[in-house]
Design an enzyme around this catalytic site. Structure first.
Site, PDB file in Angstrom:
ATOM      1  N   TYR A  56      37.938  41.469  42.735  1.00  0.00           N
ATOM      2  CA  TYR A  56      37.151  40.308  43.129  1.00  0.00           C
ATOM      3  C   TYR A  56      36.778  39.464  41.909  1.00  0.00           C
ATOM      4  O   TYR A  56      35.891  39.813  41.125  1.00  0.00           O
ATOM      5  CB  TYR A  56      35.893  40.741  43.877  1.00  0.00           C
ATOM      6  N   HIS A 125      41.970  51.288  46.558  1.00  0.00           N
ATOM      7  CA  HIS A 125      42.027  49.911  47.049  1.00  0.00           C
ATOM      8  C   HIS A 125      43.454  49.478  47.379  1.00  0.00           C
ATOM      9  O   HIS A 125      44.324  49.460  46.501  1.00  0.00           O
ATOM     10  CB  HIS A 125      41.434  48.979  45.993  1.00  0.00           C
TER      11      HIS A 125
END
Length: 315
Positions: A56, A125
């Site tokens: 992010y 992830h």
């Protein structure tokens, strides 16, 4: 201030607020003070579970969140981040790495950006195209950190449309929780059976993407987003039908979307991102909104909601 209820995360000795803070949007903010204000507002209003990742903003989300958390007692919040991507030394890009060395480097760098000595949860992830190494090296590394008490739980951030991958990975290890995005919402309930299995087996479920990237918050307007693109005509048509039922029962579409995601007893929390304070305020208001049981029944009767899914309230 609205009191945010909490729920146990699977079989872990962790109780998370039903509304969590998704850190992806603040990763897009370049103004540190603006980002800090958004994170502080969430924490000050009872949203004490934060989910972030190196991906992010190429580490920016963790940096913004870390600056705020540095001034708070560790007992006041829970935090999850992710492994499987490394930020390059210029802080402008990320690359996949699910090796033992890559995972350990990722954890070390995340802790540095977060200004913390530990995190509560680590998710693998987006292992979609790296299942073999993710289910062996990455999982084995996180399992070791869990055994040593360095983290409390191991999970998978399966990404959009990937509950099937999460189910596949269950055969390769003992996962404490799964983070599922976009597949248990007012528009899609295809992860229902998987969530039922998680509930039976004591595995926690964290939902993201409960607004399907925006269309279930904004409504069926022309620029509505769906999976980060303009919503197609068939999705807009279905959302309009849901909005009709919302109007009949004086229910906000956004409140219906958030509360539906949390209404399954196997779901512990929904992490919802925000890059502005008013977005968090709307999320909190949606969580507290009063929605009559007749509303859910009407959705089922009009085939706008799977008739088998539970709508268990209060959340």
């Amino acid at each position: 201030m609205v009191a945010i209820p909490s729920a146990r995360l699977g079989s872990l000795d962790l109780h998370v607020p039903r509304l969590g803070f998704g850190g992806a949007p603040v990763g897009r903010l370049t103004d540190a003070n603006e980002a800090a204000a958004v994170v502080e507002h969430a924490l000050d209003n009872g949203i004490r579970f934060l989910d972030t990742a190196p991906l992010y903003g190429a580490g920016r989300s963790e940096v913004h969140i870390g600056r705020v958390l540095a001034g708070r007692p560790r007992s006041e919040f829970l935090i999850a981040t992710k492994v499987g991507r490394l930020v390059n030394r210029y802080g402008v890009d990320v690359r996949f790495d699910f090796t033992h060395q890559g995972v350990m480097q990722s954890v070390e760098e995340s802790l540095s950006r977060l200004q913390l000595d530990s995190v509560d949860l680590l998710h693998i992830h987006d292992p979609n195209n790296h299942v073999d190494i993710a289910s062996t090296e990455a999982y084995g590394t996180l399992d070791g950190l869990r055994r040593d008490g360095i983290i409390k739980g191991v999970g998978v951030g399966a990404g959009l449309n990937s509950w099937q991958l999460a189910e596949q990975l269950m055969a390769h290890g003992r996962f404490d929780c799964f983070l599922l995005a976009g597949r248990y919402t007012l528009l899609h309930q295809d992860a229902f059976g998987f969530i039922e299995r998680c509930r039976r087996e004591g595995v926690g479920v964290i939902l993201a993407g409960v607004y399907n990237s925006g269309v279930l918050a904004t409504g069926a307007r022309e620029d509505a987003q769906y999976y980060y693109r303009n919503a197609p005509a068939d999705v807009l048509a279905r959302v309009r039908l849901i909005e009709t039922v919302c109007k009949e029962h004086a229910v906000s579409l956004q409140a219906a979307a958030l509360q539906f995601a949390l209404s399954h007893p196997g779901v512990s929390t929904a992490v919802v991102g925000a890059e502005r304070i008013e977005q968090t305020e709307r999320n909190i208001a949606s969580l507290a909104a009063d929605i009559p049981g007749e509303f859910w029944q009407a959705l089922k009767e009009r085939d706008l909601l799977d008739r088998d899914v539970p709508v268990q309230f209060p959340i």
